[in-house]
Design a protein around this motif. Structure first.
Motif, PDB file in Angstrom:
ATOM      1  N   UNK A 280       0.840  -1.012  -0.106  1.00  0.00           N
ATOM      2  CA  UNK A 280      -0.174  -0.079  -0.093  1.00  0.00           C
ATOM      3  C   UNK A 280       0.747   1.287  -0.017  1.00  0.00           C
ATOM      4  N   UNK A 281       2.205   1.033   0.162  1.00  0.00           N
ATOM      5  CA  UNK A 281       3.078   2.093   0.080  1.00  0.00           C
ATOM      6  C   UNK A 281       3.734   2.242  -1.318  1.00  0.00           C
ATOM      7  N   UNK A 282       4.037   3.553  -1.653  1.00  0.00           N
ATOM      8  CA  UNK A 282       4.585   3.913  -2.885  1.00  0.00           C
ATOM      9  C   UNK A 282       5.969   4.519  -2.696  1.00  0.00           C
ATOM     10  N   UNK A 283       6.828   3.434  -3.115  1.00  0.00           N
ATOM     11  CA  UNK A 283       8.358   3.767  -3.097  1.00  0.00           C
ATOM     12  C   UNK A 283       8.724   4.795  -4.530  1.00  0.00           C
ATOM     13  N   UNK A 284       9.881   5.686  -4.036  1.00  0.00           N
ATOM     14  CA  UNK A 284      10.096   6.452  -5.034  1.00  0.00           C
ATOM     15  C   UNK A 284      11.525   6.556  -5.278  1.00  0.00           C
ATOM     16  N   UNK A 285      12.153   5.737  -6.370  1.00  0.00           N
ATOM     17  CA  UNK A 285      13.458   5.693  -6.430  1.00  0.00           C
ATOM     18  C   UNK A 285      14.089   7.105  -7.241  1.00  0.00           C
ATOM     19  N   UNK A 286      14.932   7.577  -7.049  1.00  0.00           N
ATOM     20  CA  UNK A 286      15.386   8.662  -7.614  1.00  0.00           C
ATOM     21  C   UNK A 286      16.627   8.232  -8.600  1.00  0.00           C
ATOM     22  N   UNK A 287      16.650   8.486  -9.854  1.00  0.00           N
ATOM     23  CA  UNK A 287      17.709   8.303 -10.784  1.00  0.00           C
ATOM     24  C   UNK A 287      17.817   9.501 -11.461  1.00  0.00           C
ATOM     25  N   UNK A 288      19.182   9.524 -12.363  1.00  0.00           N
ATOM     26  CA  UNK A 288      19.430  10.440 -13.286  1.00  0.00           C
ATOM     27  C   UNK A 288      19.317   9.907 -14.843  1.00  0.00           C
ATOM     28  N   UNK A 289      18.498  10.673 -15.328  1.00  0.00           N
ATOM     29  CA  UNK A 289      18.552  10.335 -16.852  1.00  0.00           C
ATOM     30  C   UNK A 289      18.934  11.195 -17.663  1.00  0.00           C
ATOM     31  N   UNK A 290      20.192  10.786 -18.563  1.00  0.00           N
ATOM     32  CA  UNK A 290      20.941  11.780 -19.077  1.00  0.00           C
ATOM     33  C   UNK A 290      21.119  13.061 -18.136  1.00  0.00           C
TER      34      UNK A 290
END
Lengths: 569, 569
Positions: A280-290
């Motif tokens: 029920x939780x939303x995990x937000x993974x940060x990445x760099x795209x270009x």
């Protein structure tokens, strides 16, 4: 046709009782112990006489079925000039996987890992009109890939034998036909080889293109994971599994509510603190795209497959964020990120798993230190810029076809068929004159079978505690005659072998002097010829024993009857 | 057995009317023009469908005859680790001829130019007792040599197919038997291929060892020169031709007489000045052998072959002398050197051609500026330290066998058989347990056939102005059916092709639409299938034409009769 009678007394064969120290897989252990292959260097193998025969048998089956669909056999060099691979961009793309070398004049060469470029050049040279197409050309040839970790014996070598074929057509419809013909040929080949295999949907990977299927042989030693649906039979490479976005109404949810969530550094601690499931939780993974900060949202109980993500976003470059990326970005509150944005509004481009569908409500970061938010509704409180299938597939995930829970299994890729499209034709400007007199760009298919690998997979799938047990078409012989006794037995064994050989049966006869019957029996089980004929004590009464290598069934019967039965088969 | 019917309408084939610009030899021109091979890079070739079939046919013959002498087929890698070639010393010795490369970890590898080292390792691993021998193992495999001037198409490529085999024996007598068996197998192979060839004695060259013979195919395009005796049939590599030293009495010659010979810088001017033939003069070539001044004496009408000299004296290093070498050596009078020595006595070690035999008298240098000497008698006035066959062989030289005048011809080496002896067994300490329980050093033979080269030689020897004309066993088909006309002829051609194919005849059928009969006839001559069947205008009366590609004989006959005759063959 008189088949060859191989006498072990005259054969270069040394079996081993112990597994080689470096062997991990069953096929590696048994093929070395039974004297089929011998390591020359890491990932580089010598095929000993028995192994060469098995390899040749597999090759023959592949060749016959490729010929049956009108394939024309050619043989391209393995030592290739750099230039065509620069045109396609693969000279760089292949990276360390490519063996590169220079000739005496300093010219750059490579050892071919696959031959799309050279086949395209050949057809550009040989075919000029739509009348010259369709063409399917193939070769059974040695390929080279400098694997980082060559392992599993001949299963993943650095020098290996492949059948690679390429179809050339003037239209997408014609390509689909060439593709279908290959699919049938591959089924015939793997059926004849007696392989257990699945045809699964595949994404294109580094090849780039449209329709693509893999032929996978289920095996514990496999490096590939694939998905099977026990309900409908759907099968796919895990990379090809997709989930449908199912939007629902955004109405009926309570308002976003901020919550104090101290000491909840992980999804588990957060879920426990709030008394909700991780899903029920939303995990937000940060990445760099270009280089641009991007978030990827997935349910808290799922993992992001960074490889899949990179593949979806290629050629853009995907990097994980580092502490430096947060410097001067007060809008990015590490550990408390939410797609709904904070005071400063949304801080990044947002990609999400299809499960994060419009109308779903989540517990997620509140973009404030120590705080999460609940009732964060997709489509009401945040928008997804792009849906992507990037979570690691898990058993029980819904089948994309029927929705039942899928299963995951390990397998070895033994074949790959692939509608390449116009990638290489574009790179090499491969056109033919069309029916209307104007140039038509050619469209291509690329199809591969790991021939030496198939030998390993056959060994992997056809073995027991005692050794190998080859399918008849592939075995180095039909019958393994064991002379178990003294001169009388050896004489009888040789005579039986000659009779069988004269009738077209391929025979291995163990006529070694000074080797005990026990050792000969053990070797026969290890070598794995389908039928074992023992000329033992019964020979004085005209009796021999027949043993089925696979089932272990034994039967004593008169010599003539045994010969008659074996020559009937 | 239903043989394959190849329809040209569905084949990737483009014939060329013009010779490729870079082609020098007939086989190169024709194999490219007829669509058998295609250049991929310098000395690196692609085998197109027709070429691959011919290559496969040659391979089959080689394999069958190797199996017939008990050869066991294996397949070794082409990508090889450096270490075994360092043990043998060949990693350095091969020089620029070797393709060297590194893998991703920096390990040193090479592309195998020949596999003595690896075969020796395999046998060391597989055979431990005299009972395990003799063993003959072979492979038909891709080899690599970075030739300085790859030329002549597939005749001398940098990547090529070779059959290499190796025999392992416990005694010299057993090696001689293995050698003899190979000799017979090679004769069978080349006979079946329909090659014109000679078996000639050869020196060992860089391989080092004892008995050695070459199989040479006479051809204008050949890079080898060989010697034939029209009288007795003796044949040898020019390097293997030897002359016997025939001593005579040193009595009966006048005393040494010094002569003023101004302005005679060359043998020709000297001979003219004195009125004697050049062959009566003794030429003394100065060289350095491992740094030591040495003279080589040959009759004035002969040339020294420095390559032969270097080979005879290897591993000593042979260099030509320079002006510097004369500095401080007043005993060496440049241009006036004689083996009889001057005031200071003999100034160098003296090697000589066997023609400079004891009892022969010569005009030679007097070791004084401007002076020569006559009546210089070998064995009286000077001694020869060592006789060596180092002159360039010339037509008319005496046959070493019968003394008749020999002939010189050009040829291509297609096979080489060679008693290696214990060179590699010593390097790798290859012993087996002997009958007496003590280790025995193994002795080896090494045997090679240039399989891809044989295709070129076959083309070279079987061609005319119009194109190729293959021997039947090697041809890509038995019959080339030409549909020369409209729909009726094409239909008939296809039907005849099917009938022939069903009867086991290999058929190429030219059913191309929109291609004129003239072009089809020209292509049929160029491609070179032994029998051409033309379905032309006669077809309405049930008649076809049969043409023998080699003799050009033509005959018109009823379809059924033609089919019956071709299926009888």
């Amino acid at each position: 046709m008189a088949a060859r009678v191989q006498r072990l007394s005259r054969s270069m064969l040394k079996t081993l009782r112990d597994d080689p120290a470096d062997a991990e897989t069953l096929s590696h252990k048994l093929l070395v112990r039974a004297g089929y292959v011998r390591r020359t260097a890491a990932g580089i193998w010598t095929w000993l006489p028995l192994g060469k025969q098995v390899l040749e048998n597999v090759t023959r089956v592949v060749r016959e079925e490729m010929d049956a669909i009108g394939g024309q056999e050619v043989l391209l060099p393995a030592l290739l000039p750099k230039e065509p691979y620069e045109v396609s961009g693969r000279y760089e793309e292949y990276g360390d996987l490519l063996f590169r070398l220079k000739d005496r004049k300093g010219g750059d060469y490579l050892l071919g890992p696959t031959h799309e470029e050279i086949f395209t050049q050949v057809v550009k040279d040989q075919c000029t009109s739509y009348k010259d197409l369709p063409v399917t050309i193939y070769q059974i040839q040695t390929k080279y890939r400098d694997e980082a970790r060559p392992r599993s014996g001949i299963l993943r070598g650095r020098e290996f034998t492949m059948k690679d074929s390429y179809s050339f057509d003037v239209s997408d419809e014609a390509l689909a036909e060439s593709y279908a013909a290959h699919r049938v040929a591959y089924q015939r080949i793997f059926d004849r080889l007696g392989l257990d295999y699945r045809i699964v949907s595949a994404v294109s990977g580094a090849m780039g293109g449209s329709a693509s299927e893999e032929f996978l042989a289920p095996a514990a030693a496999g490096e590939d994971t694939f998905v099977q649906c026990p309900q409908c039979g759907y099968a796919a490479n895990t990379e090809a599994v997709s989930v449908t976005v199912r939007p629902a109404s955004t109405e009926g949810h309570g308002p976003v509510e901020k919550l104090d969530t101290p000491d909840t550094p992980t999804i588990e601690t957060l879920a426990a603190h709030l008394g909700v499931p991780a899903s029920a939780t939303l995990k937000n993974l940060l990445v760099k795209v270009d280089g641009e900060i991007t978030a990827v949202g997935v349910p808290g109980d799922r993992e992001v497959d960074l490889g899949k993500l990179a593949e979806h976003l290629a050629p853009a470059e995907v990097e994980v964020v580092t502490a430096e990326d947060f410097e001067g970005r007060d809008d990015l509150v590490r550990g408390y990120i939410g797609p709904q944005g904070g005071m400063a509004g949304k801080a990044f481009r947002y990609l999400a798993d299809p499960r994060v569908a419009p109308g779903t409500a989540w517990v997620t970061g509140a973009n404030e230190e120590g705080k999460h938010a609940r009732n964060v509704v997709c489509g009401r409180d945040f928008e997804v810029d792009q849906y992507l299938d990037v979570v690691v597939v898990e058993p029980g995930d819904p089948c994309p076809n029927c929705g039942a829970g899928i299963e995951l299994d390990r397998a070895i890729e033994i074949g790959h068929i692939f509608q390449l499209g116009r990638k290489y034709a574009d790179a090499f400007e491969l056109d033919v004159l069309g029916q209307n007199g104007k140039p038509v760009r050619v469209t291509m298919g690329s199809y591969g079978i790991g021939v030496s690998r198939a030998v390993a997979v056959l060994a992997e799938q056809n073995a027991d505690e005692q050794g190998l047990c080859w399918p008849r078409e592939i075995a180095p012989a039909d019958v393994h005659v064991v002379a178990a006794g003294k001169a009388q037995q050896t004489e009888a064994a040789l005579e039986i072998a000659e009779r069988l050989g004269a009738a077209g049966v391929r025979v291995l006869v163990d006529d070694r002097a000074g080797v005990s019957p026990g050792v000969k029996f053990t070797d026969a089980e290890l070598i794995g010829v389908p039928t074992i004929l023992i000329a033992g004590r019964g020979i004085k009464d005209g009796l021999v024993e027949l043993k089925d290598r696979r089932t272990g069934e034994r039967e004593e019967l008169p010599v003539d009857e045994a010969v008659a039965r074996l020559t009937r088969d």
